[in-house]
Design an enzyme around this catalytic site. Sequence first.
Site, mmCIF file in Angstrom:
data_model
loop_
_atom_site.group_PDB
_atom_site.id
_atom_site.type_symbol
_atom_site.label_atom_id
_atom_site.label_comp_id
_atom_site.label_asym_id
_atom_site.label_seq_id
_atom_site.Cartn_x
_atom_site.Cartn_y
_atom_site.Cartn_z
ATOM 1 N N CYS A 190 3.447 -4.743 6.600
ATOM 2 C CA CYS A 190 3.135 -4.597 5.172
ATOM 3 C C CYS A 190 4.364 -4.138 4.397
ATOM 4 C CB CYS A 190 2.003 -3.586 4.983
ATOM 5 S SG CYS A 190 0.452 -4.034 5.799
ATOM 6 N N HIS A 233 0.830 -1.211 0.000
ATOM 7 C CA HIS A 233 0.000 0.000 0.000
ATOM 8 C C HIS A 233 0.861 1.256 0.000
ATOM 9 C CE1 HIS A 233 0.949 0.713 4.221
ATOM 10 N NE2 HIS A 233 0.498 -0.491 4.550
#
Length: 474
Positions: A159, A151
């Site tokens: 992430c 992202h």
Amino acid sequence: MRFRNLFVTAVIAAALAGCTNETLDSVNLSSVKNKTEYQLSGKIVGKMKELGMQKTSPILLRIFKEEGTLEVWKANASSRLQLLKSYKICAWSGKLGPKVKEGDRQAPEGFYPLYPHQMNPNSNYYLAINTGFPNTYDRANGRSGTHLMIHGACSSSGCYSMTDEQIIEIFALARDAFKGGQESVQLQAFPFRMTAENMARHRDNPNIEFWKMLKVGYDQFEVTKRPPQVNVCERKYVFNQQSDGSFNPAGQCPAMSTPPALQVAMANFDKDYQRDYQKALKKYDGMVWYEPSEAERKAIVAEQRKGRELAYAPTGTSLDAGKLMKVSDLEKRLAEQKEAEEAKQAALIQKEALEKATRDGKAVPVPQQSPIERPVQQAALQTAPTQKSFWNLFSKSEPAAPAPANQAPAEQSAVLPGAQQAAATQQHPAGTQQQAATPAGANPQVATAPAAGSETAPAEQPPKKRPFWKIWGN
């Protein structure tokens, strides 16, 4: 004039040559009206044409943690994948190694299929693509975790985080590939480029066996430039295996075989790899690689955060923060880190205990004063002199008359001062005939008057009080 124009042109060309692709392809997000329908820049579309790629041809993503790199590979006219663009990962959390459980801050490693429904245009981090963790292999090995993404926003807690300008391009490349009919995009997430030298450098890492398993898929892609077919059986990855049976992730693997052409190609590849690996082992003999923590990586790029919002948190690369060390030096460093961590945990335990004791407005318990008098105070009370009465102030002391011969020993001892009683006790130890003559019921430890004929001088008797009517007498 013509010479001047040529000079200016040369200066501009030199400046452009010094720019990176990131600079040339920088996206002006303020001009983007619809981020999910963003159209790729003319430069990247032009590169596709040069490489014989269609705008909607399939893609593949490769991630290398240690180098901090995300690569986009795209199929050409012969269906072989070529590197289209490489992006610098802005932030990834944890250290090298796979994600094992929820909350460990590790970013996933392995092979993950990305489907259209995993594209998230409404992400809190600008745009996002869900990695699909846990995959079949992760679930078979009891690994857990949710919402592991690629992202934007440059902030990570498990992430792979890019800048918003990067993720809008990656999102558009995946979107166009899905429009072209690609069912899933393969994500290959590795700890590092699995060269012979890197594998030798990390040979002592506790995750090395897991990485050797991933390396089989890595090598096959290096040779074929096609996404390997991935299956899971016996709780391990298997790549490009032909079988008439089905693959049970937790069960026994069926009878498998490698396609002959791939088998020959991989044999030649492995021969060269083993030669290079032995050479690398000699290079790193007696040396080990220190894998830096996330905090150590962040310290390298701390300057990048200045002037930006707090959510922007680049983490840097392990190659910049880590280093080769002697085995003895690494052991000493790890021991110091362990000691510091234990001290930190001890401080936290003490803090929690204090907070528990003071919870709900209660004060920290203070020990109560002992109700028993201290020995010093007791001695002071016992030896304190008695005060004389008002009438005694006008009386004169007279020598006391000798005690009557028929007075009981207990009565004689009662008139002895405390110090003389102690002396008498020392002169008549336990077991003497004097103690044996003590009447029944009397305290055997109370000192008595010396017997007649004793060498000890008679004890001085306390002064006898004068009668009231002799106050003025001589």
